[in-house]
Motif scaffolding. Structure first.
Motif, PDB file in Angstrom:
ATOM      1  N   TRP A   1     -37.343 -23.118  37.982  1.00 20.88           N
ATOM      2  CA  TRP A   1     -36.018 -23.692  38.208  1.00 20.88           C
ATOM      3  C   TRP A   1     -35.466 -23.413  39.601  1.00 20.88           C
ATOM      4  N   ARG A   2     -36.159 -22.618  40.376  1.00 16.30           N
ATOM      5  CA  ARG A   2     -35.636 -22.164  41.665  1.00 16.30           C
ATOM      6  C   ARG A   2     -35.182 -23.313  42.563  1.00 16.30           C
ATOM      7  N   HIS A   3     -35.977 -24.338  42.693  1.00 19.83           N
ATOM      8  CA  HIS A   3     -35.636 -25.467  43.555  1.00 19.83           C
ATOM      9  C   HIS A   3     -35.264 -26.718  42.755  1.00 19.83           C
ATOM     10  N   ARG A   4     -35.260 -26.589  41.470  1.00 18.89           N
ATOM     11  CA  ARG A   4     -34.966 -27.722  40.609  1.00 18.89           C
ATOM     12  C   ARG A   4     -33.473 -27.920  40.416  1.00 18.89           C
ATOM     13  N   GLY A   5     -32.772 -26.821  40.200  1.00 12.16           N
ATOM     14  CA  GLY A   5     -31.350 -26.908  39.924  1.00 12.16           C
ATOM     15  C   GLY A   5     -31.088 -27.467  38.542  1.00 12.16           C
ATOM     16  N   ALA A   6     -29.814 -27.639  38.199  1.00 10.50           N
ATOM     17  CA  ALA A   6     -29.472 -28.106  36.854  1.00 10.50           C
ATOM     18  C   ALA A   6     -28.037 -28.611  36.829  1.00 10.50           C
ATOM     19  N   GLU A   7     -27.766 -29.457  35.877  1.00 11.06           N
ATOM     20  CA  GLU A   7     -26.406 -29.866  35.556  1.00 11.06           C
ATOM     21  C   GLU A   7     -25.896 -28.974  34.424  1.00 11.06           C
ATOM     22  N   PRO A   8     -24.586 -28.775  34.325  1.00 14.75           N
ATOM     23  CA  PRO A   8     -24.048 -27.918  33.265  1.00 14.75           C
ATOM     24  C   PRO A   8     -24.497 -28.347  31.869  1.00 14.75           C
ATOM     25  N   GLU A   9     -24.591 -29.649  31.642  1.00 10.85           N
ATOM     26  CA  GLU A   9     -25.002 -30.138  30.324  1.00 10.85           C
ATOM     27  C   GLU A   9     -26.421 -29.703  29.974  1.00 10.85           C
ATOM     28  N   GLU A  10     -27.297 -29.607  30.986  1.00  8.22           N
ATOM     29  CA  GLU A  10     -28.656 -29.131  30.747  1.00  8.22           C
ATOM     30  C   GLU A  10     -28.655 -27.669  30.329  1.00  8.22           C
TER      31      GLU A  10
ATOM     32  N   SER B   1     -27.219 -24.140  41.438  1.00  5.16           N
ATOM     33  CA  SER B   1     -26.654 -24.828  40.277  1.00  5.16           C
ATOM     34  C   SER B   1     -27.238 -24.342  38.962  1.00  5.16           C
ATOM     35  N   ALA B   2     -28.378 -23.642  39.017  1.00  5.84           N
ATOM     36  CA  ALA B   2     -28.941 -23.081  37.788  1.00  5.84           C
ATOM     37  C   ALA B   2     -28.124 -21.882  37.302  1.00  5.84           C
ATOM     38  N   ALA B   3     -27.185 -21.435  38.113  1.00 10.43           N
ATOM     39  CA  ALA B   3     -26.239 -20.378  37.713  1.00 10.43           C
ATOM     40  C   ALA B   3     -24.817 -20.919  37.668  1.00 10.43           C
ATOM     41  N   TRP B   4     -24.474 -21.801  38.573  1.00  6.45           N
ATOM     42  CA  TRP B   4     -23.188 -22.480  38.691  1.00  6.45           C
ATOM     43  C   TRP B   4     -22.025 -21.505  38.485  1.00  6.45           C
ATOM     44  N   THR B   5     -21.145 -21.758  37.542  1.00  5.64           N
ATOM     45  CA  THR B   5     -19.952 -20.925  37.378  1.00  5.64           C
ATOM     46  C   THR B   5     -20.234 -19.591  36.690  1.00  5.64           C
ATOM     47  N   SER B   6     -21.471 -19.342  36.330  1.00  8.94           N
ATOM     48  CA  SER B   6     -21.819 -18.025  35.792  1.00  8.94           C
ATOM     49  C   SER B   6     -22.318 -17.089  36.884  1.00  8.94           C
TER      50      SER B   6
END
Length: 374
Positions: A157-166, A257-262
């Motif tokens: 996930w390091r360079h993939r990132g994520a949306e909150p819904e994921e 974004s894989a951590a985002w607001t956390s």
């Protein structure tokens, strides 16, 4: 030992009374300064196996000094740069909790209202039920929601990132750890929901809300929540490392974004000191919301007497009293920040996560030393 103080050369650091014996009959006793004690604590962390460490201490009067040990780059062996920017990890949660509590003061959300009232259908499935989980329980980690980060391969996930819904889908694929309010378990999922709540209520990005409500009012120069795909840290910064079987791997660049607001915030020691000084000094929250934030419960954080409030931790000090703050861990960096209300502020950052051996304990010791050396 390297010391920095913006605007002038250091002659003596802090206000610890020097132990002097100025007679011709006896040799002078060694002069002890608070910086010496903090530097000793940082040396211990480097001996633990951490590449580098930096402490930033701000007195109640606003005077800031720093200590650095080890290296900021294991290849070039260059020192931790002055004013280093770093990923603050879960210190992000304190910023997010402040925004939510400000929205409480604005009358836009209530702490003891179920999250389903504001985000209908978001928390549902496999026994998870947003109609039973309150906003307070999210902020205090008593929701029982599974921590999505336990199921993420960070190398993938390091360079993939994520949306909150994921991230929510990963968490909700697992059942709850306990019924809401019936236990405590630290879960990054709680603060993904909190971030989605902020965006639903304000119709603006969390990044914009943090900037408008905290960063700009406090004059924080180097603090922001980066968007997806923004992988680079601004200069100056130390390189951040994560241990693997083959040794330390450079993890400085990663998609936040894989951590985002956390845990996605970027900041500096001086900025975090200013933030916690303002927060504990009552400059960011009204008294009712400040009291709610500081309603704590005993938790197991590896530190005797530590208690968790709403996005903030109270930690006893060896010299008496407590400080309020938060630890942050994200691949590459570990930090611990906090403040004594109307008193000193301390940040210690290490350019490694996870930490080796007893370094976690020694990190708390270094922060304790920063507060107690006077």
């Amino acid at each position: 030992m390297r010391k920095t103080l913006p605007g002038r050369k250091i002659v003596a650091v802090g206000s610890l009374v020097a132990l002097l014996a100025a007679t011709t009959a006896a040799p002078a006793l060694a002069v002890t300064k608070p910086g010496d004690e903090v530097d000793k604590a940082l040396k211990t962390l480097v001996q633990d196996g951490v590449p580098g460490a930096q402490a930033t201490v701000t007195s109640a009067s606003g005077r800031t000094w720093s200590e650095r040990e080890g290296v900021g780059n294991i290849e070039t062996r260059t020192p931790f740069p002055r004013g280093s920017k770093f990923r603050a990890g879960s210190v992000t949660k304190t910023f997010v909790a402040v925004v939510v509590l400000q929205l409480v003061a604005d009358g836009k959300v209530r702490l003891d209202t179920p999250i389903d009232r504001y985000l209908p259908g978001l928390v549902r499935g496999n026994g998870n039920d947003g109609t039973q989980i309150t906003v307070r329980q999210l902020l205090q980690h008593t929701s029982g929601l599974h921590d999505f980060s336990r199921d993420i391969d960070i190398d993938e996930w390091r360079h993939r990132g994520a949306e909150p819904e994921e991230l929510m889908a990963i968490a909700l694929a697992q059942g709850p750890l306990f019924d809401p309010g019936k236990g405590w378990s630290y879960s990054n999922t709680n603060y993904i929901v909190a971030g989605m709540l902020i965006e639903k209520l304000t119709r603006r990005s969390v990044s914009d809300e943090i900037d408008a409500r905290i960063v700009k009012p406090l004059g924080l120069r180097d603090t922001y929540l980066p968007p997806r795909d923004d992988e680079r840290l601004p200069h100056p910064h130390a390189r951040g490392y994560t241990p693997r079987d083959t040794g330390l791997v450079d993890f400085t660049e990663l998609d936040p974004s894989a951590a985002w607001t956390s845990g996605g915030l970027v900041s500096t020691g001086e900025d975090l000191n200013r933030f916690f000084a303002a927060l504990t000094g009552g400059r960011l929250l009204h008294r009712p919301q400040q009291a709610e934030m500081q309603r704590t419960m005993p938790v197991n954080l590896g530190v005797p007497g530590a208690e968790y409030g709403l996005g903030i931790v109270s930690v006893p000090l060896s010299c008496g009293g407590t400080f309020w703050g938060h630890r942050g861990s994200v691949p590459g960096f570990t930090t611990l920040s906090g403040a004594i209300p109307h008193g000193k502020q301390v940040n210690v950052v290490l350019n490694q996560d996870p930490l080796p051996g007893k370094a976690s304990k020694d990190l708390f010791t270094a922060v304790d030393t920063g507060f107690c050396a006077s």
